[in-house]
Design a protein around this motif. Structure first.
Motif, short mmCIF file in Angstrom:
data_model
loop_
_atom_site.label_atom_id
_atom_site.label_comp_id
_atom_site.label_asym_id
_atom_site.label_seq_id
_atom_site.Cartn_x
_atom_site.Cartn_y
_atom_site.Cartn_z
N ILE A 76 42.76 48.63 70.47
CA ILE A 76 43.16 47.53 69.60
C ILE A 76 43.45 48.12 68.23
N GLY A 77 44.66 47.99 67.80
CA GLY A 77 45.02 48.56 66.50
C GLY A 77 45.49 47.49 65.55
N ASP A 78 45.96 47.94 64.43
CA ASP A 78 46.55 47.02 63.47
C ASP A 78 47.77 46.38 64.10
N ASN A 79 47.96 45.12 63.80
CA ASN A 79 49.15 44.45 64.32
C ASN A 79 50.35 44.86 63.48
N ILE A 80 51.21 45.65 64.05
CA ILE A 80 52.41 46.10 63.36
C ILE A 80 53.58 45.35 63.97
N VAL A 81 54.33 44.70 63.12
CA VAL A 81 55.50 43.97 63.59
C VAL A 81 56.69 44.92 63.53
N GLU A 82 57.24 45.21 64.70
CA GLU A 82 58.38 46.11 64.76
C GLU A 82 59.64 45.37 64.36
N THR A 83 60.29 45.88 63.35
CA THR A 83 61.59 45.36 62.94
C THR A 83 62.62 46.46 63.14
N PRO A 84 63.88 46.11 63.24
CA PRO A 84 64.91 47.15 63.37
C PRO A 84 64.86 48.15 62.20
N GLU A 85 64.57 47.64 61.01
CA GLU A 85 64.50 48.52 59.83
C GLU A 85 63.35 49.51 59.96
N LEU A 86 62.18 49.02 60.37
CA LEU A 86 61.01 49.90 60.54
C LEU A 86 61.30 50.95 61.60
N LEU A 87 61.83 50.53 62.73
CA LEU A 87 62.11 51.47 63.81
C LEU A 87 63.14 52.51 63.39
N ASN A 88 64.22 52.08 62.75
CA ASN A 88 65.24 53.03 62.31
C ASN A 88 64.70 54.02 61.29
N ARG A 89 63.88 53.54 60.35
CA ARG A 89 63.28 54.43 59.36
C ARG A 89 62.39 55.46 60.03
N CYS A 90 61.56 55.02 60.97
CA CYS A 90 60.66 55.93 61.68
C CYS A 90 61.43 56.96 62.50
N LEU A 91 62.50 56.52 63.16
CA LEU A 91 63.30 57.44 63.95
C LEU A 91 63.99 58.47 63.07
N GLU A 92 64.47 58.04 61.91
CA GLU A 92 65.10 58.99 60.97
C GLU A 92 64.08 60.01 60.47
N GLU A 93 62.90 59.53 60.09
CA GLU A 93 61.84 60.43 59.62
C GLU A 93 61.43 61.38 60.73
N MET A 94 61.29 60.86 61.93
CA MET A 94 60.91 61.69 63.08
C MET A 94 61.93 62.80 63.29
N ASN A 95 63.21 62.47 63.15
CA ASN A 95 64.26 63.46 63.31
C ASN A 95 64.12 64.59 62.28
N THR B 80 62.03 56.31 70.93
CA THR B 80 61.27 55.12 70.55
C THR B 80 59.91 55.10 71.24
N MET B 81 59.84 55.61 72.46
CA MET B 81 58.55 55.66 73.16
C MET B 81 57.53 56.47 72.37
N PHE B 82 57.95 57.57 71.77
CA PHE B 82 57.05 58.42 71.01
C PHE B 82 56.64 57.75 69.70
N VAL B 83 57.58 57.08 69.06
CA VAL B 83 57.28 56.37 67.80
C VAL B 83 56.27 55.25 68.05
N ARG B 84 56.49 54.48 69.09
CA ARG B 84 55.56 53.39 69.41
C ARG B 84 54.20 53.91 69.83
N ALA B 85 54.18 54.99 70.60
CA ALA B 85 52.91 55.56 71.05
C ALA B 85 52.06 56.01 69.86
N GLU B 86 52.71 56.43 68.78
CA GLU B 86 51.98 56.89 67.59
C GLU B 86 51.94 55.82 66.50
N ARG B 87 52.20 54.57 66.90
CA ARG B 87 52.08 53.43 65.99
C ARG B 87 52.91 53.61 64.73
N TYR B 88 54.14 54.07 64.93
CA TYR B 88 55.15 54.18 63.87
C TYR B 88 54.81 55.24 62.82
#
Length: 144
Positions: free
Chosen positions: A24-43, A73-81
């Motif tokens: 049970i973790g913090d409730n993080i609301v995934e938005t397109p902006e959050l996901l895109n930012r995380c994917l860019e940072e991950m890259n 995206t699977m990796f980003v979600r697995a690590e809670r963004y």
């Protein structure tokens, strides 16, 4: 030992540790902006840490496989963004995949047909089972 360590934590820290154990973790609301930012940072993190890894080899073999948005995206979600942790997980994934299945399957999805007779026997032995119920986070649970 663990009980004494837990008793030293504040109520908030203890509750967070218990929630982590139970998935049970913090409730993080995934938005397109959050996901895109995380994917860019991950890259950016992957570019900085890929040298000499199986990820670098996989990228050279089939860049479309390693840069697939759904795959990453699977990796980003697995690590809670958390982008750095997602990049580290992806690097470990390819290192482990190369060790287990070799270079030839590095940029392919692993299918049942890729498993050896011993692998299939181990799966069929029942030593690893998917539980019929899911955890409180909605994830499947494995029994070993």
């Amino acid at each position: 030992m663990i009980a004494s360590d837990m008793s030293k934590l504040s109520l908030q820290e203890r509750e967070k540790a218990e929630n982590d154990v139970h998935g049970i973790g913090d409730n993080i609301v995934e938005t397109p902006e959050l996901l895109n930012r995380c994917l860019e940072e991950m890259n950016h993190f992957l570019e900085a840490m890929k040298r000499g890894t199986a990820y670098e080899l996989a990228e050279a073999m089939d860049r479309s496989y390693t840069t697939n948005v759904h795959f990453r995206t699977m990796f980003v979600r697995a690590e809670r963004y958390r982008s750095l942790e997602a990049a580290e997980r992806m690097i470990r994934f390819f290192d482990c995949k190369k060790e287990l299945f070799g270079t030839e399957l590095l940029v392919k999805d692993i299918l049942l047909e890729h498993l050896s007779t011993d692998d299939i026997e181990a799966l069929e032995s029942g030593g690893l089972q998917v539980c019929p119920a899911k955890d409180s986070g909605g994830r499947p649970m494995l029994a070993i």
